[in-house]
Design a protein around this motif. Structure first.
Motif, PDB file in Angstrom:
ATOM      1  N   PRO A 180     -21.519 -33.011  -0.843  1.00  0.00           N
ATOM      2  CA  PRO A 180     -20.113 -32.747  -1.153  1.00  0.00           C
ATOM      3  C   PRO A 180     -19.311 -32.474   0.116  1.00  0.00           C
ATOM      4  N   ILE A 181     -18.157 -33.126   0.214  1.00  0.00           N
ATOM      5  CA  ILE A 181     -17.278 -32.899   1.358  1.00  0.00           C
ATOM      6  C   ILE A 181     -16.487 -31.616   1.129  1.00  0.00           C
ATOM      7  N   LYS A 182     -16.488 -30.758   2.119  1.00  0.00           N
ATOM      8  CA  LYS A 182     -15.792 -29.470   2.012  1.00  0.00           C
ATOM      9  C   LYS A 182     -14.490 -29.562   2.798  1.00  0.00           C
ATOM     10  N   MET A 183     -13.430 -29.912   2.065  1.00  0.00           N
ATOM     11  CA  MET A 183     -12.166 -30.226   2.721  1.00  0.00           C
ATOM     12  C   MET A 183     -11.542 -29.012   3.402  1.00  0.00           C
ATOM     13  N   ALA A 184     -11.567 -27.858   2.760  1.00  0.00           N
ATOM     14  CA  ALA A 184     -10.915 -26.696   3.370  1.00  0.00           C
ATOM     15  C   ALA A 184     -11.546 -26.370   4.725  1.00  0.00           C
ATOM     16  N   GLU A 185     -12.889 -26.426   4.783  1.00  0.00           N
ATOM     17  CA  GLU A 185     -13.566 -26.134   6.043  1.00  0.00           C
ATOM     18  C   GLU A 185     -13.240 -27.181   7.106  1.00  0.00           C
ATOM     19  N   MET A 186     -13.171 -28.447   6.698  1.00  0.00           N
ATOM     20  CA  MET A 186     -12.848 -29.513   7.651  1.00  0.00           C
ATOM     21  C   MET A 186     -11.463 -29.320   8.234  1.00  0.00           C
ATOM     22  N   ILE A 187     -10.498 -29.031   7.380  1.00  0.00           N
ATOM     23  CA  ILE A 187      -9.117 -28.906   7.855  1.00  0.00           C
ATOM     24  C   ILE A 187      -8.937 -27.630   8.677  1.00  0.00           C
ATOM     25  N   ALA A 188      -9.640 -26.571   8.288  1.00  0.00           N
ATOM     26  CA  ALA A 188      -9.530 -25.327   9.054  1.00  0.00           C
ATOM     27  C   ALA A 188     -10.083 -25.480  10.469  1.00  0.00           C
ATOM     28  N   ALA A 189     -10.981 -26.458  10.661  1.00  0.00           N
ATOM     29  CA  ALA A 189     -11.550 -26.669  11.999  1.00  0.00           C
ATOM     30  C   ALA A 189     -10.551 -27.330  12.948  1.00  0.00           C
ATOM     31  N   LEU A 190      -9.480 -27.906  12.409  1.00  0.00           N
ATOM     32  CA  LEU A 190      -8.451 -28.510  13.255  1.00  0.00           C
ATOM     33  C   LEU A 190      -7.544 -27.422  13.826  1.00  0.00           C
TER      34      LEU A 190
END
Length: 245
Positions: free
Chosen positions: A157-167
């Motif tokens: 599963p792709i974890k979008m919140a974590e991905m975007i928070a890394a930006l």
């Protein structure tokens, strides 16, 4: 007698078409309440995506545009840049935002566009009959994974919140749920924060809702609410990943 509960001004007085137990209606209400609380109804422009929520223009008493599959962030960017006084939000499901629109999502976030993005994650393609989504849980049965999603072969599963928070550019990133009163109160704070970020000109805000899809999960509404607590939240932890409430 003082009313203790009433419909937000930013929602039309019409019944929702959503399935029993679906969480779109709660998310709509929280967004409308935030618009009312901030007094921005006349400035709001919503961008609808593809999926069950595409008909949100029937419910929100604000200007609404429809975007092609996954293109809501690009359309929202154009609106905000052309009319910077507007308060722009996109409303997208997991298929729209995390699959076909993943590139638009990541790049809009990485540019720090002045948008409030509301992401409805119900781990499945709801409108088209329950196919596997990027967020489908390991082992979850869908019409395209009838034996259950396998991480080896079909991915995790792709974890979008974590991905975007890394930006670096996003100002606010949170994941919420609306399956019980306590979670709804937290979700209300996150939605209002996302709009305040834009009102104050501070940039990009992203709020992920863990949402139930009883019809495609083949559960009752009560079972679906429990499934959010017992299966979704362990995989997608709630919280604020960037910024604060």
């Amino acid at each position: 007698m003082k009313p203790v509960f009433k419909r937000p001004k930013s929602l039309y007085d019409v019944p929702f078409h959503y399935c029993p137990g679906c969480h779109h209606g709660i998310a709509h209400r929280l967004i409308a309440e935030a618009i009312d609380a901030l007094g921005i109804q006349e400035r709001v422009v919503a961008v609808a995506s593809i999926g069950c929520s595409v008909f949100l223009y029937d419910y929100f008493a604000v200007d609404v545009l429809e975007a092609p599959h996954g293109r809501a962030p690009a359309v929202g960017t154009g609106i905000k840049r052309a009319r910077p006084e507007s308060m722009v939000f996109t409303y997208q499901g997991d298929g729209d935002l995390a699959a076909i629109g993943l590139a638009e999502t990541i790049h809009a976030a990485n540019r720090g566009e002045q948008l409030a993005v509301f992401f409805i994650n119900n781990t499945i393609y709801g409108m088209t009959g329950g196919q596997m989504a990027p967020t489908t849980l390991p082992g979850q049965k869908t019409t395209t994974t009838p034996s259950g999603r396998r991480v080896i072969g079909e991915g995790a599963p792709i974890k979008m919140a974590e991905m975007i928070a890394a930006l670096k550019p996003p100002a606010f990133v949170a994941r919420v749920a609306v399956n019980n009163p306590k979670s709804i109160l937290q979700a209300r704070k996150a939605v209002q924060k996302a709009f305040r970020i834009q009102v104050e000109g501070k940039g990009y805000a992203f709020v992920e809702f863990l949402s139930a899809c009883p019809t495609n999960w083949k559960m009752t509404p009560c079972e679906a609410n429990r499934h959010v607590s017992e299966a979704l939240i362990p995989e997608f932890p709630l919280g604020v990943f960037k910024g604060d409430l």
